[in-house]
Design a protein around this motif. Structure first.
Motif, PDB file in Angstrom:
ATOM      1  N   GLY A 101     -56.810  52.083 -65.759  1.00  0.00           N
ATOM      2  CA  GLY A 101     -55.950  51.147 -66.319  1.00  0.00           C
ATOM      3  C   GLY A 101     -56.094  49.573 -65.843  1.00  0.00           C
ATOM      4  O   GLY A 101     -55.855  48.746 -66.417  1.00  0.00           O
ATOM      5  N   SER A 102     -56.458  49.709 -64.512  1.00  0.00           N
ATOM      6  CA  SER A 102     -56.672  48.279 -63.902  1.00  0.00           C
ATOM      7  C   SER A 102     -57.740  48.290 -62.717  1.00  0.00           C
ATOM      8  O   SER A 102     -58.268  49.398 -62.510  1.00  0.00           O
ATOM      9  N   ARG A 103     -58.182  47.027 -62.381  1.00  0.00           N
ATOM     10  CA  ARG A 103     -59.449  47.148 -61.313  1.00  0.00           C
ATOM     11  C   ARG A 103     -58.860  47.643 -59.952  1.00  0.00           C
ATOM     12  O   ARG A 103     -59.512  48.169 -59.469  1.00  0.00           O
ATOM     13  N   ARG A 104     -57.632  47.238 -59.945  1.00  0.00           N
ATOM     14  CA  ARG A 104     -56.975  48.094 -58.469  1.00  0.00           C
ATOM     15  C   ARG A 104     -57.076  49.489 -58.622  1.00  0.00           C
ATOM     16  O   ARG A 104     -57.433  50.270 -57.492  1.00  0.00           O
ATOM     17  N   ASP A 105     -56.773  50.250 -59.668  1.00  0.00           N
ATOM     18  CA  ASP A 105     -56.925  51.519 -60.046  1.00  0.00           C
ATOM     19  C   ASP A 105     -58.230  52.032 -59.679  1.00  0.00           C
ATOM     20  O   ASP A 105     -58.391  52.984 -58.960  1.00  0.00           O
ATOM     21  N   ALA A 106     -59.094  51.478 -60.384  1.00  0.00           N
ATOM     22  CA  ALA A 106     -60.733  51.725 -60.193  1.00  0.00           C
ATOM     23  C   ALA A 106     -60.941  51.443 -58.964  1.00  0.00           C
ATOM     24  O   ALA A 106     -61.883  52.369 -58.309  1.00  0.00           O
ATOM     25  N   ASP A 107     -60.644  50.616 -58.023  1.00  0.00           N
ATOM     26  CA  ASP A 107     -61.220  50.226 -56.596  1.00  0.00           C
ATOM     27  C   ASP A 107     -60.435  51.398 -55.653  1.00  0.00           C
ATOM     28  O   ASP A 107     -61.180  52.014 -54.979  1.00  0.00           O
ATOM     29  N   ASP A 108     -59.228  51.830 -56.042  1.00  0.00           N
ATOM     30  CA  ASP A 108     -58.725  52.687 -55.183  1.00  0.00           C
ATOM     31  C   ASP A 108     -59.418  54.214 -55.428  1.00  0.00           C
ATOM     32  O   ASP A 108     -59.737  55.029 -54.480  1.00  0.00           O
ATOM     33  N   ALA A 109     -59.652  54.544 -56.803  1.00  0.00           N
ATOM     34  CA  ALA A 109     -60.276  55.667 -57.062  1.00  0.00           C
ATOM     35  C   ALA A 109     -61.775  55.576 -56.415  1.00  0.00           C
ATOM     36  O   ALA A 109     -62.359  56.770 -55.942  1.00  0.00           O
ATOM     37  N   CYS A 110     -62.570  54.611 -56.209  1.00  0.00           N
ATOM     38  CA  CYS A 110     -63.942  54.549 -55.782  1.00  0.00           C
ATOM     39  C   CYS A 110     -63.744  54.582 -54.490  1.00  0.00           C
ATOM     40  O   CYS A 110     -64.714  55.272 -53.564  1.00  0.00           O
ATOM     41  N   ALA A 111     -62.781  53.888 -53.785  1.00  0.00           N
ATOM     42  CA  ALA A 111     -62.774  54.374 -52.247  1.00  0.00           C
ATOM     43  C   ALA A 111     -62.480  55.612 -51.735  1.00  0.00           C
ATOM     44  O   ALA A 111     -62.992  56.194 -50.844  1.00  0.00           O
ATOM     45  N   PHE A 112     -61.570  56.187 -52.661  1.00  0.00           N
ATOM     46  CA  PHE A 112     -61.386  57.711 -52.371  1.00  0.00           C
ATOM     47  C   PHE A 112     -62.620  58.446 -52.692  1.00  0.00           C
ATOM     48  O   PHE A 112     -62.810  59.387 -51.955  1.00  0.00           O
ATOM     49  N   LEU A 113     -63.340  58.172 -53.781  1.00  0.00           N
ATOM     50  CA  LEU A 113     -64.406  58.922 -54.059  1.00  0.00           C
ATOM     51  C   LEU A 113     -65.588  59.002 -52.921  1.00  0.00           C
ATOM     52  O   LEU A 113     -66.261  59.750 -52.603  1.00  0.00           O
ATOM     53  N   LEU A 114     -65.721  57.587 -52.397  1.00  0.00           N
ATOM     54  CA  LEU A 114     -66.521  57.357 -51.394  1.00  0.00           C
ATOM     55  C   LEU A 114     -66.374  58.219 -50.027  1.00  0.00           C
ATOM     56  O   LEU A 114     -67.201  58.965 -49.346  1.00  0.00           O
ATOM     57  N   ASP A 115     -65.018  58.237 -49.728  1.00  0.00           N
ATOM     58  CA  ASP A 115     -64.655  59.095 -48.677  1.00  0.00           C
ATOM     59  C   ASP A 115     -64.846  60.571 -48.949  1.00  0.00           C
ATOM     60  O   ASP A 115     -65.216  61.113 -47.725  1.00  0.00           O
ATOM     61  N   ILE A 116     -64.521  61.156 -50.089  1.00  0.00           N
ATOM     62  CA  ILE A 116     -65.040  62.491 -50.424  1.00  0.00           C
ATOM     63  C   ILE A 116     -66.462  62.712 -50.334  1.00  0.00           C
ATOM     64  O   ILE A 116     -66.759  63.560 -49.655  1.00  0.00           O
ATOM     65  N   ILE A 117     -67.476  61.718 -50.564  1.00  0.00           N
ATOM     66  CA  ILE A 117     -68.787  61.905 -50.454  1.00  0.00           C
ATOM     67  C   ILE A 117     -69.120  62.169 -49.115  1.00  0.00           C
ATOM     68  O   ILE A 117     -70.012  62.830 -48.643  1.00  0.00           O
ATOM     69  N   ARG A 118     -68.670  61.204 -48.392  1.00  0.00           N
ATOM     70  CA  ARG A 118     -68.742  61.000 -47.136  1.00  0.00           C
ATOM     71  C   ARG A 118     -68.584  62.217 -46.188  1.00  0.00           C
ATOM     72  O   ARG A 118     -69.234  62.870 -45.332  1.00  0.00           O
ATOM     73  N   ASP A 119     -67.251  62.557 -46.410  1.00  0.00           N
ATOM     74  CA  ASP A 119     -66.522  63.718 -45.811  1.00  0.00           C
ATOM     75  C   ASP A 119     -66.990  65.101 -46.096  1.00  0.00           C
ATOM     76  O   ASP A 119     -67.326  65.997 -45.105  1.00  0.00           O
ATOM     77  N   GLU A 120     -67.645  65.436 -47.221  1.00  0.00           N
ATOM     78  CA  GLU A 120     -67.738  66.604 -47.788  1.00  0.00           C
ATOM     79  C   GLU A 120     -69.254  66.755 -48.200  1.00  0.00           C
ATOM     80  O   GLU A 120     -69.723  67.992 -48.550  1.00  0.00           O
ATOM     81  N   PHE A 121     -70.083  65.651 -48.704  1.00  0.00           N
ATOM     82  CA  PHE A 121     -71.282  66.111 -49.214  1.00  0.00           C
ATOM     83  C   PHE A 121     -72.288  65.237 -48.289  1.00  0.00           C
ATOM     84  O   PHE A 121     -73.527  65.749 -48.194  1.00  0.00           O
TER      85      PHE A 121
END
Length: 138
Positions: A82-102
């Motif tokens: 819905g906003s650039r901030r939501d996208a940035d927060d989701a991308c930061a979370f996704l990168l953490d998941i990629i790094r932590d688990e994959f």
């Protein structure tokens, strides 16, 4: 008695020939079912929508969106946010998941996305990230 009852029923049945034009119709356009939203938390719902978009429209690398409409992970998240901030927060979370688990060596989502051979793992990671965000209540 049964014979008389059967005759009475037969007399009531309309025995006109059936006009198949009244029965057979061309293809019926069925509206798409609304997408099921299994998550209530905002980030989990956003990641789930991005996951559904990659599955529906396809996956690509090295660009946000290709000519056929396929999207990379960031492109799918931005398209659904819905906003650039939501996208940035989701991308930061996704990168953490990629790094932590994959892949602990992943520097960015884009670099990890570019190393993938097909859309199987990127779609899987979006679905997994949505589940993890929901479990964390975000």
């Amino acid at each position: 008695r049964l014979a008389l009852a059967a005759l009475a029923v037969d007399a009531r049945i309309n025995i006109e020939p059936l006009d198949l034009a009244d029965v057979i119709r061309g293809p019926v356009e069925i509206p798409p079912a609304p997408a099921m939203q299994p998550y209530r938390t905002p980030m989990a719902a956003l990641l789930h929508r991005a996951h559904a978009r990659v599955l529906r429209d396809g996956w690509c690398a090295d660009r946000l969106r290709d000519e056929q409409g396929a999207r990379c992970l960031i492109g799918a998240i931005r398209a659904e946010a819905g906003s650039r901030r939501d996208a940035d927060d989701a991308c930061a979370f996704l990168l953490d998941i990629i790094r932590d688990e994959f892949d602990p060596t992943a520097e960015t989502i884009a670099s990890w996305n570019a190393r993938q051979r097909d859309g199987h793992m990127p779609a899987r990671i979006l679905g997994h990230a949505a589940s993890r965000a929901d479990a964390r209540g975000i």
